[in-house]
Design an enzyme around this catalytic site. Structure first.
Site, PDB file in Angstrom:
ATOM      1  N   HIS A   1      10.317   7.506  18.707  1.00 42.39           N
ATOM      2  CA  HIS A   1      11.490   8.082  19.273  1.00 42.39           C
ATOM      3  C   HIS A   1      12.286   8.677  18.349  1.00 42.39           C
ATOM      4  O   HIS A   1      13.771   8.945  18.464  1.00 42.39           O
ATOM      5  CB  HIS A   1      12.382   7.025  19.863  1.00 42.39           C
ATOM      6  CG  HIS A   1      11.943   6.147  21.010  1.00 42.39           C
ATOM      7  ND1 HIS A   1      12.074   6.368  22.351  1.00 42.39           N
ATOM      8  CD2 HIS A   1      10.852   5.191  21.016  1.00 42.39           C
ATOM      9  CE1 HIS A   1      11.338   5.571  23.162  1.00 42.39           C
ATOM     10  NE2 HIS A   1      10.731   4.814  22.290  1.00 42.39           N
TER      11      HIS A   1
ATOM     12  N   ASN B   1      13.313   2.552  28.623  1.00 38.14           N
ATOM     13  CA  ASN B   1      12.520   3.763  28.922  1.00 38.14           C
ATOM     14  C   ASN B   1      12.772   4.153  30.297  1.00 38.14           C
ATOM     15  O   ASN B   1      13.474   3.696  31.239  1.00 38.14           O
ATOM     16  CB  ASN B   1      11.152   3.600  28.725  1.00 38.14           C
ATOM     17  CG  ASN B   1      10.992   3.383  27.230  1.00 38.14           C
ATOM     18  OD1 ASN B   1      11.283   4.070  26.209  1.00 38.14           O
ATOM     19  ND2 ASN B   1       9.685   2.896  26.975  1.00 38.14           N
TER      20      ASN B   1
ATOM     21  N   TYR C   1      13.564  -4.191  15.611  1.00 34.93           N
ATOM     22  CA  TYR C   1      14.746  -2.966  15.547  1.00 34.93           C
ATOM     23  C   TYR C   1      15.651  -3.293  14.515  1.00 34.93           C
ATOM     24  O   TYR C   1      16.085  -2.416  13.747  1.00 34.93           O
ATOM     25  CB  TYR C   1      15.591  -2.973  17.039  1.00 34.93           C
ATOM     26  CG  TYR C   1      14.641  -2.522  17.967  1.00 34.93           C
ATOM     27  CD1 TYR C   1      13.597  -3.450  18.596  1.00 34.93           C
ATOM     28  CD2 TYR C   1      14.666  -1.371  18.504  1.00 34.93           C
ATOM     29  CE1 TYR C   1      12.757  -2.597  19.622  1.00 34.93           C
ATOM     30  CE2 TYR C   1      13.931  -0.749  19.604  1.00 34.93           C
ATOM     31  CZ  TYR C   1      12.878  -1.445  19.910  1.00 34.93           C
ATOM     32  OH  TYR C   1      12.235  -1.063  21.082  1.00 34.93           O
TER      33      TYR C   1
HETATM   34 FE1  HDD Z   1      10.929   0.348  20.906  1.00 38.18          FE
HETATM   35  C1  HDD Z   1      12.862   2.841  19.022  1.00 38.18           C
HETATM   36  C2  HDD Z   1      12.279   1.722  23.587  1.00 38.18           C
HETATM   37  C3  HDD Z   1       8.865  -1.718  22.651  1.00 38.18           C
HETATM   38  C4  HDD Z   1       9.993  -1.021  17.948  1.00 38.18           C
HETATM   39  N1  HDD Z   1      12.435   1.873  21.570  1.00 38.18           N
HETATM   40  C5  HDD Z   1      12.992   2.539  20.539  1.00 38.18           C
HETATM   41  C6  HDD Z   1      13.899   3.360  21.293  1.00 38.18           C
HETATM   42  C7  HDD Z   1      13.772   3.047  22.380  1.00 38.18           C
HETATM   43  C8  HDD Z   1      12.647   2.126  22.598  1.00 38.18           C
HETATM   44  C9  HDD Z   1      14.413   3.710  23.498  1.00 38.18           C
HETATM   45  C10 HDD Z   1      14.710   4.381  20.424  1.00 38.18           C
HETATM   46  C11 HDD Z   1      16.166   3.807  20.224  1.00 38.18           C
HETATM   47  C12 HDD Z   1      16.872   4.955  19.741  1.00 38.18           C
HETATM   48  O1  HDD Z   1      17.376   5.786  20.568  1.00 38.18           O
HETATM   49  O2  HDD Z   1      17.488   4.788  18.737  1.00 38.18           O
HETATM   50  N2  HDD Z   1      10.604   0.100  22.818  1.00 38.18           N
HETATM   51  C13 HDD Z   1      11.201   0.468  23.930  1.00 38.18           C
HETATM   52  C14 HDD Z   1      10.671   0.156  25.175  1.00 38.18           C
HETATM   53  C15 HDD Z   1       9.947  -0.811  24.729  1.00 38.18           C
HETATM   54  C16 HDD Z   1       9.771  -0.951  23.216  1.00 38.18           C
HETATM   55  C17 HDD Z   1      11.402   0.129  26.354  1.00 38.18           C
HETATM   56  C18 HDD Z   1       9.227  -1.762  25.460  1.00 38.18           C
HETATM   57  C19 HDD Z   1       9.702  -2.435  26.493  1.00 38.18           C
HETATM   58  N3  HDD Z   1       9.783  -0.918  20.332  1.00 38.18           N
HETATM   59  C20 HDD Z   1       8.871  -1.635  21.080  1.00 38.18           C
HETATM   60  C21 HDD Z   1       7.952  -2.712  20.406  1.00 38.18           C
HETATM   61  C22 HDD Z   1       8.407  -2.509  19.133  1.00 38.18           C
HETATM   62  C23 HDD Z   1       9.360  -1.488  19.063  1.00 38.18           C
HETATM   63  C24 HDD Z   1       7.057  -3.693  21.119  1.00 38.18           C
HETATM   64  C25 HDD Z   1       7.797  -3.354  18.075  1.00 38.18           C
HETATM   65  C26 HDD Z   1       7.334  -4.569  18.196  1.00 38.18           C
HETATM   66  N4  HDD Z   1      11.250   0.696  18.843  1.00 38.18           N
HETATM   67  C27 HDD Z   1      10.574  -0.109  17.765  1.00 38.18           C
HETATM   68  C28 HDD Z   1      11.313   0.492  16.403  1.00 38.18           C
HETATM   69  C29 HDD Z   1      12.314   1.413  16.868  1.00 38.18           C
HETATM   70  C30 HDD Z   1      12.020   1.686  18.277  1.00 38.18           C
HETATM   71  C31 HDD Z   1      10.108   0.613  15.440  1.00 38.18           C
HETATM   72  C32 HDD Z   1      12.011   2.841  15.967  1.00 38.18           C
HETATM   73  C33 HDD Z   1      13.431   3.399  15.681  1.00 38.18           C
HETATM   74  C34 HDD Z   1      14.351   2.400  16.119  1.00 38.18           C
HETATM   75  O3  HDD Z   1      13.581   1.231  16.564  1.00 38.18           O
HETATM   76  O4  HDD Z   1      15.412   2.314  15.873  1.00 38.18           O
HETATM   77  O5  HDD Z   1      12.012  -0.808  16.089  1.00 38.18           O
END
Ligand code: HDD
Length: 723
Positions: free
Chosen positions: A93, A166, A380
């Site tokens: 993202h 999402n 997160y």
């Molecule tokens: Fe995630 C970012 C949505 C599963 C780990 N995720 C991130 C963002 C969104 C989502 C919208 C961007 C947030 C922003 O605008 O800063 N992610 C989802 C959805 C998931 C999902 C709807 C399933 C239901 N995500 C998911 C899993 C993991 C992560 C299973 C890790 C185990 N997601 C992350 C992250 C991020 C992230 C690596 C990257 C940047 C951040 O968090 O802030 O931690």
């Protein structure tokens, strides 16, 4: 020693608390906001005025040449600060855009929860929303085929609630521990960092084939949902099952939904490809433009609720994030509304530094045991430390509008100053004690009274094993043209895979488990062996609200749509002015595109006389500056200018492309013939005879003309549908 128990709040906190609920975050941010458009003199970071920032201090000879001096602390500060401007981009993202707004609850959920944000209909809750793509880097294009993030930060009176969702209601994997594998597979391949912002490569399709649990989500990702027209025209989903807890301690599972007032709309694939080059910022500009024009995007907020005791009553596991809760089984309850109404002042400190955590809940909302959510709750918080440092929650965009006080201290870049002599609890002053929810209506309680027992195992419930039923349900529920788009999307994606082990298994095997005609068509397209039997029966079950065609605004609207008016010297001023005014009155955005951007004259006007009279029109753009893809509709007034336009290949292409992208095309007077002529020259595309044919029309002053009135009609119509 003085007591550390001081009365009252810090004066900034008092100001925030005095602000109306809508304005709380505005007041909070004001203390960190400076305006550069002032007469205030330039200073260094340490506040000393500077007399020159353009020449590095040097020792020079009489020809004014010579070495630069390290001594120049002002030049060094400027360069050093520049060298350190970048922070790590989000691991997923990375590309996104955000805006501020307001959440208003219309129906109290006090039967289900004691969360103020979901029970107090009198309050407004300020929000910041960040939309994003998943795969691409920060600088990638907006209009790529991808899932869109829909992350909402609620600044509630009880602290921050982050709903990190999402625009697709399910996820690729069931257990958070698979996330690194999944993200590695979807991101550009490790040996050459290709491709950017696309799933069209071997590794992604290899992964999804080897993980049947990804089937449901990849079908959504191949649908029009993954190529939205605008962030303002897509649904949002919390995806995971959360829990609402009421005052009696009763728990209900809940899923959260956002439903756009403008309806759910998509681009067609050809537009996406072109826009990615023509205007990589298409979606972020679209959001800013709408807010600047006060056409504030709005969404209904809705929930689905399953009482805890019904957890085992469904064919699917309610805690499985690869499953929807079909709305015929679990209806939606619309309870509130989100409006986005303020653009950010500066991208980096707001949109880039905003940081979401699924673990940020407020009292009355709790986690379920959804194994994806449980892992997200770890990831997160952790990733924000890597991106922003351990004190990331002190950043203006991230801090709550309610008071924050605890014994978490120090760390890099700590800037809060806490007075007092103790930094632990309990302390001899009784200062800053935890509050219980019962006695003081405050403290967050974790699932009070939930009993958990069992043995340690790496396993999920048996129902998590059904990976295909809902993939079929989704595909069956799409309209014929949406299914065609899925077919063509799969054709595109697998065409980009050059390893037969990948495209043969996806097309010939996985798709044959969903729908045989789909598998056969895609296999034929991409050169895989064509399967001759379905690998799983398809009973044709459908569910409501999976097709996006069911999300149209209650009353048709063109509000916020971009309408191009094409003109050259000699255009009909009456038709032009009439349509421009009507487009404006309907809340849409008329954009005048001329054969040049300097003044263009209407029929009957002569340049010299007109310039003197101040007439003529100064277009917003000239033909080389924009493309038909940037607009939702095009209008060409009649008039003598049509002769010039008709000789311009770009205009003819514009008309054919607009029609091909299924957009409204309007013409009056002589322009009607130009449109007919340009469409007669539209390329004929081959479409299999079995595919449904619908017709599209062109609005001319004479009414709607069916395409049989045009030359090479069938080819045009099929071509339009097939773009
Ligand atoms: Fe995630 C970012 C949505 C599963 C780990 N995720 C991130 C963002 C969104 C989502 C919208 C961007 C947030 C922003 O605008 O800063 N992610 C989802 C959805 C998931 C999902 C709807 C399933 C239901 N995500 C998911 C899993 C993991 C992560 C299973 C890790 C185990 N997601 C992350 C992250 C991020 C992230 C690596 C990257 C940047 C951040 O968090 O802030 O931690």
């Amino acid at each position: 020693m003085a007591s550390v128990i001081a009365g009252g709040l810090h004066k900034v906190q008092e100001a925030i608390q005095r602000a109306t609920s809508k304005e709380k975050k505005v007041v909070d941010l004001e203390r960190d906001t400076a305006n550069i458009h002032t007469k205030q003199p330039l200073t260094t970071d340490h506040g000393v005025r500077v007399e020159n920032t353009d020449q590095w201090l040097r020792i020079v000879d009489d020809k004014h040449t010579g070495p630069s001096l390290l001594e120049d602390q002002i030049a060094r500060e400027k360069i050093t600060r520049f060298d350190h401007e970048r922070i790590p981009e989000r691991v997923v993202h990375a590309r996104g855009t955000g805006a501020f707004g307001n959440f208003k609850l219309h129906k109290s959920l006090d039967d289900l929860t004691y969360a103020g944000v979901l029970t107090d209909t009198a309050r407004n809750t300020p929000v910041f929303v960040r939309f994003s793509t998943v795969q691409g880097s920060r600088g990638s294009a907006d209009t790529v085929r991808d899932v869109r993030g829909f992350a909402v930060k609620f600044y509630t009176d009880e602290g921050i609630w982050d709903l990190v969702g999402n625009n697709i209601p399910v996820f690729f994997i069931q257990d958070a521990v698979k996330f690194p594998d999944f993200v590695h597979a979807v991101k550009p391949e490790p040996h050459n960092e290709v491709p950017q912002a696309q799933t069209a490569h071997n590794n992604f399709w290899d992964f999804v084939y080897l993980h049947p649990e990804a089937t449901h989500m990849f079908m959504w990702a191949m649908s029009d949902r993954a190529i939205p027209r605008s962030f303002r025209m897509m649904q949002g989903f919390g995806v995971n099952a959360f829990v609402l807890v009421n005052k009696a301690g009763k728990r209900h599972f809940v899923k959260f939904h956002w439903i756009p007032h403008l309806g759910v709309h998509s681009l067609v694939w050809d537009e996406n490809l072109k826009l990615a080059g023509q205007d990589p910022d298409f979606h972020r500009k679209d959001l800013m433009e709408a807010i600047d024009n006060k056409i504030y995007p709005k969404w209904d907020f809705a929930i689905q609720v399953i009482p805890e005791e019904q957890q085992d009553s469904f064919e699917f596991d309610v805690l499985d994030a690869t499953k929807i809760w079909p709305e015929d089984l679990v209806p939606l309850r619309v309870i509130g509304e989100l409006e986005l109404n303020r653009n950010v002042d500066e991208f980096f400190p707001q949109t880039e530094q905003v940081a979401f955590c699924t673990s940020h809940l407020v009292p009355g909302i709790d986690f379920s045991d959804d194994p994806l959510l449980q892992g997200r709750n770890f990831s997160y918080f952790d990733t924000q430390i890597s991106r922003l440092g351990v004190n990331w929650e002190e950043l203006p965009i991230n801090r709550p509008v309610c008071p924050v006080l605890n014994h978490n201290r120090d760390g890099r870049m700590r800037h809060r100053i806490t007075q007092g002599t103790v930094n632990y609890w309990p302390n001899r002053f009784g200062a800053n004690a935890p509050t219980s929810f019962e006695s003081e209506g405050g403290g967050f309680q974790t699932a009070a009274g939930t009993r958990v027992g069992g043995t340690k195992q790496r396993t999920l419930s048996a129902k998590f094993g059904d990976h295909l039923s809902q993939a079929q349900l989704f595909y069956n529920s799409l309209s014929a043209h949406e299914q065609l788009h899925v077919r063509k999307a799969l054709g595109f994606e697998l065409d980009h895979c050059d390893d037969p082990a990948v495209y043969e298994r996806v097309a010939g095997h996985r798709l044959a488990e969903i729908d045989l005609p789909l598998a056969q068509a895609v296999a034929g397209l991409v050169g895989a062996p064509v399967p001759d039997r379905a690998l799983r029966a398809n009973a044709g079950r459908r569910a409501p609200h999976l097709s996006q065609t069911e999300f149209m605004p209650a009353t048709g609207t063109i509000a916020s749509r971009r309408v191009a008016l094409l003109i050259g010297d000699g255009f009909d001023p009456v038709a032009f002015a009439g349509v421009r005014a009507a487009v404006k009155a309907a809340g849409a955005l008329p954009v005048v595109v001329g054969t040049r951007r300097s003044r263009i004259y209407a029929e009957g006007e002569t340049p010299s006389a007109s310039a003197a009279a101040g007439s003529g029109i100064v277009p917003d753009h000239q033909l080389d500056g924009v493309r038909s893809t940037l607009f939702d509709a095009t209008f060409i007034p009649g008039g003598a200018h049509v002769k010039t336009l008709a000789q311009n290949g770009q205009i003819r292409h514009w008309i054919a492309e607009t029609f091909g992208h299924l957009k409204a095309l309007g013409a009056t007077g002589e322009a009607g013939a130009l449109v007919q002529d340009a469409l007669g020259a539209a390329p004929a595309l081959q479409v299999a005879a079995a595919e449904p044919v619908e017709w599209y029309g062109v609005v001319t002053a004479g009414g709607i003309q069916k395409p049989e009135n045009f030359r090479e009609t069938a080819a045009i119509v099929r071509g339009a549908k097939d773009f």
